[in-house]
Design an enzyme around this catalytic site. Structure first.
Site, PDB file in Angstrom:
ATOM      1  N   GLY A 167       6.573  -2.591  11.913  1.00 25.09           N
ATOM      2  CA  GLY A 167       6.160  -1.159  12.386  1.00 25.09           C
ATOM      3  C   GLY A 167       6.788   0.073  12.651  1.00 25.09           C
ATOM      4  N   GLY A 223       9.112  -5.447   8.514  1.00 22.92           N
ATOM      5  CA  GLY A 223       8.484  -7.501   8.209  1.00 22.92           C
ATOM      6  C   GLY A 223       9.048  -8.087   6.995  1.00 22.92           C
ATOM      7  N   LYS A 235       1.000  -1.403   0.228  1.00 27.64           N
ATOM      8  CA  LYS A 235       0.241  -0.041   0.543  1.00 27.64           C
ATOM      9  C   LYS A 235       1.124   1.568  -0.426  1.00 27.64           C
ATOM     10  CE  LYS A 235      -3.596  -1.745   2.739  1.00 27.64           C
ATOM     11  NZ  LYS A 235      -3.828  -2.278   3.897  1.00 27.64           N
TER      12      LYS A 235
HETATM   13  P1  AMP Z   1       4.059  -4.175   2.991  1.00 30.55           P
HETATM   14  O1  AMP Z   1       3.381  -5.116   4.075  1.00 30.55           O
HETATM   15  O2  AMP Z   1       3.513  -2.657   2.574  1.00 30.55           O
HETATM   16  O3  AMP Z   1       5.832  -4.214   2.990  1.00 30.55           O
HETATM   17  O4  AMP Z   1       3.503  -5.008   1.608  1.00 30.55           O
HETATM   18  C1  AMP Z   1       3.787  -6.704   1.361  1.00 30.55           C
HETATM   19  C2  AMP Z   1       2.828  -6.867   0.889  1.00 30.55           C
HETATM   20  O5  AMP Z   1       3.125  -6.654  -0.496  1.00 30.55           O
HETATM   21  C3  AMP Z   1       3.364  -8.919   0.321  1.00 30.55           C
HETATM   22  O6  AMP Z   1       2.496  -9.528   1.092  1.00 30.55           O
HETATM   23  C4  AMP Z   1       3.223  -9.032  -0.734  1.00 30.55           C
HETATM   24  O7  AMP Z   1       2.603 -10.349  -1.384  1.00 30.55           O
HETATM   25  C5  AMP Z   1       2.727  -7.471  -1.248  1.00 30.55           C
HETATM   26  N1  AMP Z   1       2.779  -7.310  -3.214  1.00 30.55           N
HETATM   27  C6  AMP Z   1       3.915  -7.015  -3.083  1.00 30.55           C
HETATM   28  N2  AMP Z   1       3.723  -6.681  -4.525  1.00 30.55           N
HETATM   29  C7  AMP Z   1       2.509  -6.563  -4.756  1.00 30.55           C
HETATM   30  C8  AMP Z   1       2.096  -6.571  -6.282  1.00 30.55           C
HETATM   31  N3  AMP Z   1       2.470  -5.606  -7.571  1.00 30.55           N
HETATM   32  N4  AMP Z   1       0.640  -6.283  -6.242  1.00 30.55           N
HETATM   33  C9  AMP Z   1       0.174  -6.750  -5.389  1.00 30.55           C
HETATM   34  N5  AMP Z   1       0.356  -7.301  -4.089  1.00 30.55           N
HETATM   35  C10 AMP Z   1       1.912  -7.253  -4.436  1.00 30.55           C
END
Ligand code: AMP
Length: 392
Positions: A372, A349, A196
């Site tokens: 976090g 993480g 996100k």
């Molecule tokens: P975050 O906690 O924001 O670092 O997000 C980690 C998550 O982002 C992981 O579970 C990944 O599977 C997801 N992620 C990474 N790239 C993509 C993508 N192109 N589309 C959907 N989810 C993604």
């Protein structure tokens, strides 16, 4: 810089140590003890100095109620094995039972208090509860970086009643993460990914003022690609963040920061589709497809952008790395980082998990232990569990 355990005389003193013993336990068995292992240097040091060590931690989310499922008893047993000396479990973290257990400690001995979150006052940072917990020690040592972004009684409140310093784990985080944010060697490159954009805007903004280049991959890249006028198909895109993405692109230009977005993407119709993934230009993804990993050209392009870096900070995977078909981008970036002649720091993480899972953890300068907490650190925020510690 914050004072550490080395800066205070702990011999013979009751030292209250906040650890991060939030370990996964299945059927009473600890399935990953790395958090316990990471806490050993501080505990061993205190024991060797002849301190009377009172350990405390939370585990899980018992919501302020006593729940045996979240007991720290298995941690006490594992700690006893690792330290080669008994670490008795104390059935409560406050009250008579806790006082008796602490009074019984001799210099060089340790005990572990039961889960602080069995009391609702912990997460409310209740002053009376913090004072009661603090009364068990004469010095407070915080070594739980993973909860340092929380203003709870055992992470921050106790510091109102005791001299407070950091343990070796927090000291390491401050040296590595704080060091690169305050005085990085240039070129300084940030690589950001994950799901996100909304979770990472503050990180992007804080880092933009400090870095020479920024690479954006993962799901969050599509919001930027769309903001820049690209077609991203069904890819993850946060419409509400398009204006801020645009602002960040403009700010990067204004500051002279090179901002790199993916040029190609490994796509499929959905994450679960069993069809073979296909590669498309990242800004021209068909309407029925979504980008799930950075493509081969992007990997090469990002590699070149990292080649001359002297400092790199990375947060967030480049794709849905949990699925082997979309792990290639994250793996190639971990490999690049592992082979760089640079200070490399992984904050957070999922990227930390990816580096460890892919076998490169020992070739990264520092992998933060906090999810976090490291994000908030990279945002430039003061973490309550660190702000409350004494300065040198
Ligand atoms: P975050 O906690 O924001 O670092 O997000 C980690 C998550 O982002 C992981 O579970 C990944 O599977 C997801 N992620 C990474 N790239 C993509 C993508 N192109 N589309 C959907 N989810 C993604």
């Amino acid at each position: 810089m914050k004072k550490s355990v080395r800066d205070v005389d702990v011999a013979g003193k009751r030292v209250l140590v906040r650890c991060d013993f939030n370990v996964p336990i299945k059927d009473g068995v600890i399935t990953d003890d790395s958090r316990i292992v990471k806490s050993l240097p501080t505990i061993r040091y205190l024991l060797e100095q002849g301190a009377r060590v009172v350990l405390c931690s939370h585990r899980g989310r018992p919501k302020g109620e006593v729940n045996p499922k979240y007991s720290l008893a298995p941690v006490a047993a594992r700690l006893s094995e690792l330290l080669g000396q008994p670490v008795p479990m104390v059935s409560d973290c406050v009250g008579e039972v806790a006082h008796k257990a602490v009074e019984a400690l001799k210099p060089g001995q340790a005990c572990l208090l039961e889960n602080v979150r069995f009391h609702p006052e912990e997460e409310k940072n209740d002053p009376a509860f913090a004072k009661e917990l603090a009364s068990l020690g004469e010095i407070f040592v915080n070594d739980a970086f993973g909860t340092a972004h929380r203003a709870h009684a055992s992470t921050a409140g106790v510091a109102n009643y005791l001299p407070a310093v950091c343990g070796f784990l927090i000291e390491q985080e401050l040296t590595a993460m704080g060091g690169i944010l305050e005085a990085p060697q240039h070129p300084f490159v940030a690589m950001l990914g994950g799901a996100k954009v909304s979770d990472k805007i503050a990180v992007l903004e804080n880092l933009l003022d400090k870095v020479d280049a920024m690479l954006i991959g993962g799901g969050m890249a599509y919001t930027f690609l769309q903001a820049a006028g690209g077609g991203v198909g069904l890819s993850m895109c946060d419409e509400s963040c398009l204006p801020v993405a645009m602002e960040i692109l403009n700010k990067a230009k204004r500051l002279g920061v090179s901002l790199y977005l993916p040029v190609d993407a490994v796509c499929n119709t959905s994450v679960d589709s069993t069809a073979d993934p296909q590669v498309f230009p990242a800004d021209d993804i068909p309407d029925d497809m979504m980008g799930l990993d950075i493509g081969p050209k992007t990997r090469e392009f990002f590699k070149q952008a990292l080649a001359s870096a002297k400092t790199v900070v990375w947060n967030g995977p480049m794709g849905v790395f949990e699925d082997e078909r979309y792990a290639g981008g994250t793996r190639s970036m971990v490999e690049v980082l592992a082979n760089l002649d640079a200070v490399t720091v992984i904050g957070g993480g999922d990227s930390a998990a990816a580096a460890t899972q892919m076998g490169y953890a020992d070739r990264i300068t520092h992998i933060s232990t906090g999810g976090g907490a490291s994000l908030e650190f990279l945002e430039g925020k003061d973490l309550p569990g660190i702000a409350c510690l004494a300065d040198k």
